[in-house]
Motif scaffolding. Structure first.
Motif, PDB file in Angstrom:
ATOM      1  N   ILE A   3      43.783  54.014   7.899  1.00 59.49           N
ATOM      2  CA  ILE A   3      44.492  54.081   6.625  1.00 59.49           C
ATOM      3  C   ILE A   3      44.012  52.931   5.768  1.00 59.49           C
ATOM      4  CG2 ILE A   3      46.747  54.034   5.518  1.00 59.49           C
ATOM      5  CD1 ILE A   3      47.928  55.087   8.123  1.00 59.49           C
ATOM      6  N   GLN A   4      43.494  53.250   4.599  1.00 66.90           N
ATOM      7  CA  GLN A   4      42.924  52.223   3.736  1.00 66.90           C
ATOM      8  C   GLN A   4      44.019  51.441   3.027  1.00 66.90           C
ATOM      9  OE1 GLN A   4      40.141  53.745   0.865  1.00 66.90           O
ATOM     10  NE2 GLN A   4      39.289  51.733   0.418  1.00 66.90           N
ATOM     11  N   ARG A   5      43.823  50.136   2.941  1.00 65.30           N
ATOM     12  CA  ARG A   5      44.734  49.287   2.188  1.00 65.30           C
ATOM     13  C   ARG A   5      43.941  48.488   1.173  1.00 65.30           C
ATOM     14  NH1 ARG A   5      48.746  44.322   4.216  1.00 65.30           N
ATOM     15  NH2 ARG A   5      50.001  44.282   2.310  1.00 65.30           N
ATOM     16  N   ILE A   6      44.428  48.451  -0.063  1.00 69.15           N
ATOM     17  CA  ILE A   6      43.787  47.688  -1.125  1.00 69.15           C
ATOM     18  C   ILE A   6      44.751  46.605  -1.570  1.00 69.15           C
ATOM     19  CG2 ILE A   6      42.739  47.764  -3.413  1.00 69.15           C
ATOM     20  CD1 ILE A   6      43.141  50.983  -1.556  1.00 69.15           C
ATOM     21  N   ARG A   7      44.376  45.360  -1.356  1.00 68.45           N
ATOM     22  CA  ARG A   7      45.262  44.250  -1.688  1.00 68.45           C
ATOM     23  C   ARG A   7      45.185  43.853  -3.159  1.00 68.45           C
ATOM     24  NH1 ARG A   7      47.266  41.436   2.708  1.00 68.45           N
ATOM     25  NH2 ARG A   7      46.458  42.058   4.750  1.00 68.45           N
ATOM     26  N   ALA A  11      41.956  45.505  -8.755  1.00 67.62           N
ATOM     27  CA  ALA A  11      41.167  46.682  -8.376  1.00 67.62           C
ATOM     28  C   ALA A  11      41.963  47.962  -8.574  1.00 67.62           C
ATOM     29  CB  ALA A  11      40.708  46.554  -6.925  1.00 67.62           C
ATOM     30  N   LYS A  12      43.235  47.931  -8.209  1.00 67.27           N
ATOM     31  CA  LYS A  12      44.077  49.123  -8.372  1.00 67.27           C
ATOM     32  C   LYS A  12      44.335  49.414  -9.844  1.00 67.27           C
ATOM     33  CE  LYS A  12      46.842  47.274  -5.261  1.00 67.27           C
ATOM     34  NZ  LYS A  12      47.951  47.002  -4.288  1.00 67.27           N
ATOM     35  N   THR A  13      44.557  48.370 -10.628  1.00 66.91           N
ATOM     36  CA  THR A  13      44.769  48.557 -12.058  1.00 66.91           C
ATOM     37  C   THR A  13      43.538  49.160 -12.718  1.00 66.91           C
ATOM     38  OG1 THR A  13      46.350  46.731 -12.183  1.00 66.91           O
ATOM     39  CG2 THR A  13      45.264  47.372 -14.234  1.00 66.91           C
ATOM     40  N   ASN A  14      42.361  48.680 -12.357  1.00 67.91           N
ATOM     41  CA  ASN A  14      41.129  49.206 -12.931  1.00 67.91           C
ATOM     42  C   ASN A  14      40.949  50.685 -12.611  1.00 67.91           C
ATOM     43  OD1 ASN A  14      40.505  46.746 -14.052  1.00 67.91           O
ATOM     44  ND2 ASN A  14      39.080  46.138 -12.438  1.00 67.91           N
ATOM     45  N   ALA A  15      41.341  51.097 -11.405  1.00 67.45           N
ATOM     46  CA  ALA A  15      41.236  52.503 -11.025  1.00 67.45           C
ATOM     47  C   ALA A  15      42.142  53.371 -11.894  1.00 67.45           C
ATOM     48  CB  ALA A  15      41.580  52.678  -9.553  1.00 67.45           C
ATOM     49  N   LEU A  16      43.323  52.868 -12.224  1.00 67.27           N
ATOM     50  CA  LEU A  16      44.249  53.627 -13.077  1.00 67.27           C
ATOM     51  C   LEU A  16      43.762  53.656 -14.519  1.00 67.27           C
ATOM     52  CD1 LEU A  16      47.674  52.352 -11.693  1.00 67.27           C
ATOM     53  CD2 LEU A  16      46.462  54.462 -11.099  1.00 67.27           C
ATOM     54  N   LEU A  17      43.218  52.545 -15.003  1.00 67.97           N
ATOM     55  CA  LEU A  17      42.726  52.491 -16.374  1.00 67.97           C
ATOM     56  C   LEU A  17      41.530  53.414 -16.591  1.00 67.97           C
ATOM     57  CD1 LEU A  17      42.973  48.653 -17.081  1.00 67.97           C
ATOM     58  CD2 LEU A  17      44.428  50.455 -18.016  1.00 67.97           C
ATOM     59  N   ALA A  18      40.822  53.745 -15.520  1.00 62.46           N
ATOM     60  CA  ALA A  18      39.674  54.646 -15.622  1.00 62.46           C
ATOM     61  C   ALA A  18      40.092  56.096 -15.828  1.00 62.46           C
ATOM     62  CB  ALA A  18      38.801  54.529 -14.366  1.00 62.46           C
ATOM     63  N   ASP A  19      41.375  56.391 -15.625  1.00 64.84           N
ATOM     64  CA  ASP A  19      41.884  57.749 -15.800  1.00 64.84           C
ATOM     65  C   ASP A  19      42.459  57.887 -17.214  1.00 64.84           C
ATOM     66  OD1 ASP A  19      43.852  59.971 -15.817  1.00 64.84           O
ATOM     67  OD2 ASP A  19      43.317  60.151 -13.715  1.00 64.84           O
ATOM     68  N   SER A 186      49.780  62.033  -9.881  1.00 64.55           N
ATOM     69  CA  SER A 186      48.565  61.748 -10.647  1.00 64.55           C
ATOM     70  C   SER A 186      48.017  60.358 -10.326  1.00 64.55           C
ATOM     71  CB  SER A 186      48.855  61.853 -12.150  1.00 64.55           C
ATOM     72  OG  SER A 186      49.218  63.174 -12.505  1.00 64.55           O
ATOM     73  N   VAL A 187      48.919  59.397 -10.128  1.00 66.80           N
ATOM     74  CA  VAL A 187      48.502  58.043  -9.744  1.00 66.80           C
ATOM     75  C   VAL A 187      47.778  58.069  -8.398  1.00 66.80           C
ATOM     76  CG1 VAL A 187      49.340  55.762  -9.038  1.00 66.80           C
ATOM     77  CG2 VAL A 187      50.281  56.871 -11.082  1.00 66.80           C
ATOM     78  N   ALA A 188      48.351  58.793  -7.448  1.00 71.03           N
ATOM     79  CA  ALA A 188      47.737  58.876  -6.117  1.00 71.03           C
ATOM     80  C   ALA A 188      46.341  59.499  -6.187  1.00 71.03           C
ATOM     81  CB  ALA A 188      48.635  59.690  -5.183  1.00 71.03           C
ATOM     82  N   LYS A 189      46.200  60.544  -6.968  1.00 70.14           N
ATOM     83  CA  LYS A 189      44.899  61.210  -7.087  1.00 70.14           C
ATOM     84  C   LYS A 189      43.871  60.308  -7.751  1.00 70.14           C
ATOM     85  CE  LYS A 189      46.694  65.961  -7.219  1.00 70.14           C
ATOM     86  NZ  LYS A 189      46.893  67.165  -8.073  1.00 70.14           N
ATOM     87  N   ALA A 190      44.307  59.552  -8.757  1.00 72.33           N
ATOM     88  CA  ALA A 190      43.388  58.648  -9.440  1.00 72.33           C
ATOM     89  C   ALA A 190      42.902  57.539  -8.510  1.00 72.33           C
ATOM     90  CB  ALA A 190      44.068  58.044 -10.670  1.00 72.33           C
ATOM     91  N   LEU A 191      43.815  56.991  -7.723  1.00 71.57           N
ATOM     92  CA  LEU A 191      43.425  55.938  -6.779  1.00 71.57           C
ATOM     93  C   LEU A 191      42.535  56.486  -5.672  1.00 71.57           C
ATOM     94  CD1 LEU A 191      46.736  53.913  -6.461  1.00 71.57           C
ATOM     95  CD2 LEU A 191      44.597  53.111  -7.439  1.00 71.57           C
ATOM     96  N   PHE A 195      39.327  55.069  -3.957  1.00 72.94           N
ATOM     97  CA  PHE A 195      39.557  54.609  -2.587  1.00 72.94           C
ATOM     98  C   PHE A 195      39.905  55.830  -1.716  1.00 72.94           C
ATOM     99  CE2 PHE A 195      41.221  51.392  -5.597  1.00 72.94           C
ATOM    100  CZ  PHE A 195      40.246  50.410  -5.410  1.00 72.94           C
ATOM    101  N   PRO A 196      38.901  56.536  -1.231  1.00 73.94           N
ATOM    102  CA  PRO A 196      39.136  57.822  -0.551  1.00 73.94           C
ATOM    103  C   PRO A 196      39.864  57.740   0.788  1.00 73.94           C
ATOM    104  CG  PRO A 196      36.812  57.208  -0.461  1.00 73.94           C
ATOM    105  CD  PRO A 196      37.467  56.244  -1.401  1.00 73.94           C
ATOM    106  N   GLY A 197      40.082  56.546   1.317  1.00 74.84           N
ATOM    107  CA  GLY A 197      40.768  56.428   2.600  1.00 74.84           C
ATOM    108  C   GLY A 197      42.277  56.361   2.497  1.00 74.84           C
TER     109      GLY A 197
END
Length: 256
Positions: A3-7, A11-19, A186-191, A195-197
């Motif tokens: 199970i992938q974890r992103i601390r 990084a998480k904010t950038n993934a959301l801003l890309a959507d 939608s947030v989960a799909k964007a992340l 981060f495919p894990g």
């Protein structure tokens, strides 16, 4: 199953801003330095500074400068500080903050329940069909003397519908709930695109006075046991069963 974890919050904010559909739900989030703090405080009147890597609301500080005739102030833990100038405030802020990288985030005026601010935590998980599903939603009411709503910092868990009753007109709840659940998936799909894990996320959502939801933060190792605090025990049972299915917990019978 891993199970992938992103601390990193950045990084998480950038993934959301890309959507394109999600970026308008993300508060303005910038680096932490003197110039950025001063500019954002001038623009928004209130900002939060928080560790780039952190959990349970530890190290989060709220800074305010509501108007030209008011002092600079910030609130850390249960302590409030006031300063006549930005320079004095910033020097104290550097002493109080944790010795780790920080970021600066636009402050959102949270709705209140009996005078206490609250936000929402929404759990989103991969179900047995390997599709994202919003499996639980809970409100978190801040401790009277603290700025964070986390349960581990003294926040009080409550059903979201109960918290929102005073802020919604009759009959508004079903459509508002559906909006939140759709946004969370939608947030989960964007992340997941970045981060495919990922198999689970916990989304912290603020609701402002216009009933607009804001994505404050996403936790990739959320606490499922918070949902045991809900009166509807079936919510936790589903969350735990899904977590067992994708390998976070070993299969065993638990009381709920």
């Amino acid at each position: 199953m891993s199970i992938q974890r992103i601390r990193s919050k950045r990084a998480k904010t950038n993934a959301l801003l890309a959507d394109p559909e999600l970026k308008d739900y993300v508060p303005d989030t910038q680096s932490f330095d003197r110039g950025t703090v001063e500019r954002m405080l001038e623009k928004y009147g209130m900002i939060y500074v928080k560790p780039v890597n952190g959990t349970f609301g530890r190290g989060v500080i709220r800074i305010e400068k509501p108007g030209p005739s008011t002092p600079y102030r910030f609130h850390s833990g249960t302590t409030r500080y006031e300063f006549p100038t930005f320079g004095e405030m910033y020097r104290k802020l550097l002493i109080v903050k944790r010795p780790k990288p920080y970021l600066s985030q636009q402050g959102i005026q949270l709705l209140k329940h009996q005078g206490r601010r609250f936000d929402l935590r929404i759990m989103v998980q991969k179900n047995r069909k390997l599709s994202w599903e919003a499996t639980g939603m809970i409100g978190r009411v801040a401790h009277p003397r603290k700025i964070v709503t986390n349960y581990h910092a003294g926040g009080t868990p409550m059903p979201v519908q109960k918290l929102m009753t005073a802020h919604l007109r009759n009959g508004q709840w079903p459509s508002f709930e559906a909006r939140l659940l759709k946004l969370s998936v939608s947030v989960a799909k964007a992340l997941e695109r970045r981060f495919p894990g990922l198999k689970e996320i916990g989304i912290d959502i603020a609701v402002d006075e216009d009933l607009k939801p804001w994505i404050l933060e996403v936790n990739t190792l959320p606490d499922p046991f918070l949902f045991k605090r809900l009166p509807d025990k079936s919510v936790f049972r589903k969350i735990y069963a899904y977590a067992v299915a994708y390998g976070r917990f070993k299969s065993r019978r638990r009381k709920s």
